[in-house]
Design a protein around this motif. Structure first.
Motif, short mmCIF file in Angstrom:
data_model
loop_
_atom_site.label_atom_id
_atom_site.label_comp_id
_atom_site.label_asym_id
_atom_site.label_seq_id
_atom_site.Cartn_x
_atom_site.Cartn_y
_atom_site.Cartn_z
N GLN A 320 60.14 -32.73 105.82
CA GLN A 320 60.08 -31.43 104.48
C GLN A 320 59.20 -31.58 102.87
OE1 GLN A 320 64.10 -30.73 104.57
NE2 GLN A 320 63.33 -28.55 105.33
N PHE A 321 60.00 -33.09 102.33
CA PHE A 321 59.39 -33.10 101.10
C PHE A 321 58.35 -34.94 101.10
CE2 PHE A 321 63.71 -31.93 101.52
CZ PHE A 321 63.08 -30.48 100.15
N ARG A 322 57.36 -34.26 101.04
CA ARG A 322 56.09 -35.49 101.05
C ARG A 322 56.56 -36.57 100.13
NH1 ARG A 322 52.21 -37.35 97.62
NH2 ARG A 322 49.96 -37.98 98.78
N SER A 323 57.75 -36.72 98.90
CA SER A 323 58.15 -38.18 97.82
C SER A 323 58.86 -39.09 98.91
CB SER A 323 58.99 -37.27 96.93
OG SER A 323 59.98 -36.45 97.82
N ASP A 324 59.75 -37.85 99.76
CA ASP A 324 60.03 -39.16 101.06
C ASP A 324 59.03 -40.53 101.84
OD1 ASP A 324 62.58 -37.85 99.76
OD2 ASP A 324 62.68 -37.06 101.93
N ILE A 325 58.35 -40.38 101.68
CA ILE A 325 57.73 -40.88 102.58
C ILE A 325 56.89 -41.96 102.13
CG2 ILE A 325 55.43 -40.99 104.29
CD1 ILE A 325 57.61 -39.20 105.75
N HIS A 326 57.11 -43.26 102.74
CA HIS A 326 56.75 -44.73 102.44
C HIS A 326 55.02 -44.33 101.85
CE1 HIS A 326 55.44 -48.84 102.64
NE2 HIS A 326 56.87 -49.29 102.90
N ARG A 327 54.92 -45.49 100.81
CA ARG A 327 53.44 -45.32 100.28
C ARG A 327 52.65 -45.88 100.09
NH1 ARG A 327 52.66 -50.55 97.68
NH2 ARG A 327 54.04 -51.77 98.07
N VAL A 329 51.87 -45.17 103.31
CA VAL A 329 51.81 -44.08 104.67
C VAL A 329 50.96 -43.56 104.11
CG1 VAL A 329 52.29 -42.36 106.11
CG2 VAL A 329 53.35 -44.72 106.41
N LYS A 330 51.17 -42.62 102.92
CA LYS A 330 50.69 -41.45 102.10
C LYS A 330 49.36 -42.08 101.41
CE LYS A 330 54.40 -41.23 99.27
NZ LYS A 330 55.71 -40.84 98.70
N GLY A 331 49.43 -43.77 101.05
CA GLY A 331 47.93 -43.79 100.35
C GLY A 331 47.02 -43.81 101.65
N ASN A 332 46.83 -43.50 103.07
CA ASN A 332 46.24 -44.23 104.22
C ASN A 332 46.37 -42.94 104.52
OD1 ASN A 332 45.07 -47.03 104.34
ND2 ASN A 332 47.10 -47.19 104.38
N CYS A 333 46.81 -41.61 104.06
CA CYS A 333 46.21 -40.15 104.64
C CYS A 333 45.13 -39.91 103.77
CB CYS A 333 47.65 -39.83 104.30
SG CYS A 333 47.90 -37.92 105.23
N ALA A 334 44.18 -39.63 104.98
CA ALA A 334 43.23 -39.00 104.66
C ALA A 334 43.34 -37.56 104.00
CB ALA A 334 42.16 -38.59 105.70
N THR A 335 44.51 -36.68 104.86
CA THR A 335 44.24 -35.30 104.23
C THR A 335 45.80 -35.19 104.20
OG1 THR A 335 42.35 -34.46 106.08
CG2 THR A 335 43.97 -33.16 105.34
N HIS A 336 46.16 -33.74 103.15
CA HIS A 336 47.42 -33.61 102.68
C HIS A 336 47.02 -32.23 102.67
CE1 HIS A 336 48.21 -37.77 101.40
NE2 HIS A 336 47.15 -37.93 100.94
N ALA A 337 48.40 -31.60 103.72
CA ALA A 337 48.78 -30.28 103.61
C ALA A 337 50.15 -29.43 102.86
CB ALA A 337 48.35 -29.53 105.20
N TYR A 338 50.20 -29.11 102.23
CA TYR A 338 51.03 -28.04 101.22
C TYR A 338 52.02 -27.06 101.64
CZ TYR A 338 49.53 -32.72 98.40
OH TYR A 338 49.20 -34.01 97.48
N GLY A 339 52.75 -27.10 101.85
CA GLY A 339 53.53 -25.73 102.18
C GLY A 339 53.88 -25.47 101.39
N ARG A 340 54.82 -24.42 101.46
CA ARG A 340 55.93 -23.92 100.07
C ARG A 340 56.67 -24.78 99.89
NH1 ARG A 340 58.35 -20.33 102.74
NH2 ARG A 340 60.44 -20.80 102.60
N THR A 341 57.00 -25.12 98.64
CA THR A 341 58.28 -26.35 98.27
C THR A 341 58.58 -25.85 97.27
OG1 THR A 341 58.66 -28.73 98.46
CG2 THR A 341 56.66 -28.26 97.14
N ASN A 342 59.93 -26.61 96.66
CA ASN A 342 60.28 -26.36 95.14
C ASN A 342 60.17 -27.37 94.60
OD1 ASN A 342 62.10 -28.43 95.27
ND2 ASN A 342 63.15 -28.00 97.02
N ALA A 343 60.62 -26.58 93.37
CA ALA A 343 60.21 -27.25 91.46
C ALA A 343 60.19 -28.59 92.11
CB ALA A 343 60.50 -26.58 90.36
N ILE A 344 61.83 -28.98 92.55
CA ILE A 344 62.50 -30.14 92.23
C ILE A 344 61.13 -31.15 92.74
CG2 ILE A 344 64.15 -32.23 93.24
CD1 ILE A 344 65.60 -29.77 92.28
#
Length: 396
Positions: A320-327, A329-344
């Motif tokens: 649900q929230f990309r910000s929760d994932i270990h840095r 893991v995110k740093g080695n991710c080639a593709t990011h897909a963003y769906g609907r999320t909130n302003a927070i």
């Protein structure tokens, strides 16, 4: 938040179709079903004919551009793995008649975990049950090493209840044998293990009966073939057991690619798939910034994200929230897909490089709309994708 699993499944379906008849570069898939019956009918076509004719097939036609790359069919070569339980309903959200139908068609098995030192049993994996336990002094790790090495009371154990009894021996005050690990630590370890064991007595078995469609998950994974699509159901398991199974899946696939399939039934001439894609929803449960640094599952995820590509192990995940994932893991991710999320969420540091207009767009996306980020593209892309072509169960 919207349609994250559907988008991942659309990509995986497209990959299976594209590589299905290739012989040089082959792919297999391992998916974990974590919610209800979400992924338990992916080899069946959706029953909504109106959606198929008016929404799904027209989009498939547009993607194909005259070349039938995307098949108008559900997933192929699907095999389902359900947790074993004496009462089938206790192990899965799948309906009894659906499980029995899959068993009769030879496309389903029940998985178990055995404790047998002579057969390389699953007691060597108990570290996975402690993946979310903080262990700053390393005492849990010391106990695991003690057990796995067969020291003290743990020599020649071939049954889970005997393993539990041996743990209980070390929780007693005043014993005169090995006291290198404090009794308090043994009691904590025993309490955690017994809680999981009591809840999942069916899964912790004495033996596996292949005639009754039973298997050890690691053995089935070690024998995965090109184009196979394994769906492992963990939705009804408690959180600790879910982590255990997920960790076992990753460890088994990694061991397979490192050449450790010998002795687990795989024939020497059988070609291991060039790439194996693992898909897990709610990755934040296992790879968040709050995960204990000594977590064996986190270590496995980091290893796959940092070195798995060279072995042909690819991780697809959704959360649900990309910000929760270990840095890392995110740093080695080639593709990011963003769906609907909130302003927070979009106000977090993870989104600092995303233009404000795109951030605003993310709060208004509809189902079937995503924003894609990949180094190949100079800017973010707004995309649409079709609804799932496979059958989906309504929750509840």
């Amino acid at each position: 938040m919207a349609s994250k699993t559907s988008y991942a499944m659309f990509l995986i379906k497209a990959i299976q179709d594209f590589y299905y008849e290739k012989e040089e570069e082959t792919i297999a898939f391992v998916m974990l079903n974590v919610k209800g019956r979400d992924l338990l009918a992916i080899d069946e076509l959706t029953e909504n004919q109106n959606e198929l004719e008016k929404e799904i097939f027209p989009m498939y036609q547009m993607f194909n551009e005259g070349k039938e790359r995307l098949q108008r069919t559900p997933f192929r070569n699907v095999k389902y793995f359900f947790p074993y339980a004496k009462d089938m309903a206790a192990g899965t959200y799948a309906h009894k008649e659906d499980v029995e139908k899959a068993l009769s068609e030879k496309k389903a098995k029940f998985y178990k975990y055995i404790c047998d030192e002579t057969e390389g049993g699953d007691q060597n994996k108990i570290d996975l049950l402690f993946s979310n336990i903080d262990d700053p002094q390393g005492t849990m790790d010391a106990i695991i090493t003690y057990i796995v090495n067969g020291e003290g009371q743990f020599t020649g154990i071939s049954e889970w209840n005997k393993l539990l009894e041996s743990m209980g021996h070390y929780t007693k005050s005043g014993r005169k044998d090995d006291q290198s690990i404090p009794v308090a630590s043994w009691r904590k370890f025993y309490r955690i293990f017994k809680k999981v064991y009591d809840k999942n007595a069916g899964l912790f078995a004495a033996r596996v009966d292949s005639k009754k469609s039973e298997t050890r998950l690691c053995e089935s994974l070690m024998n995965i073939q090109p184009n196979d699509c394994f769906v492992i159901d963990i939705a009804k398991l408690d959180e600790e057991m879910q982590a255990f199974v997920f960790g076992d899946v990753m460890r088994s696939i990694y061991d397979l690619k490192l050449g450790a399939a010998e002795g687990l039934g795989r024939k020497a001439k059988e070609k291991i798939p060039s790439k194996i894609i693992i898909f897990i929803d709610e990755l934040n449960k296992y790879a968040s910034d709050d995960s204990p640094k000594n977590s064996p599952i986190l270590r496995q995820i980091l290893d796959i994200t940092e070195r798995g590509r060279s072995l042909g192990v690819v991780l697809f995940s959704a959360e649900q929230f990309r910000s929760d994932i270990h840095r890392r893991v995110k740093g080695n991710c080639a593709t990011h897909a963003y769906g609907r999320t909130n302003a927070i969420e979009t106000s977090k540091a993870d989104y600092q490089y995303i233009p404000s207009t795109i951030k605003s767009m993310l709060t208004r996306l509809k189902q079937g709309e995503y924003v894609i980020q990949n180094p190949t593209f100079r800017s973010l892309l707004s995309i649409k994708f079709p609804k799932p072509i496979y059958k989906q169960y309504k929750h509840g």
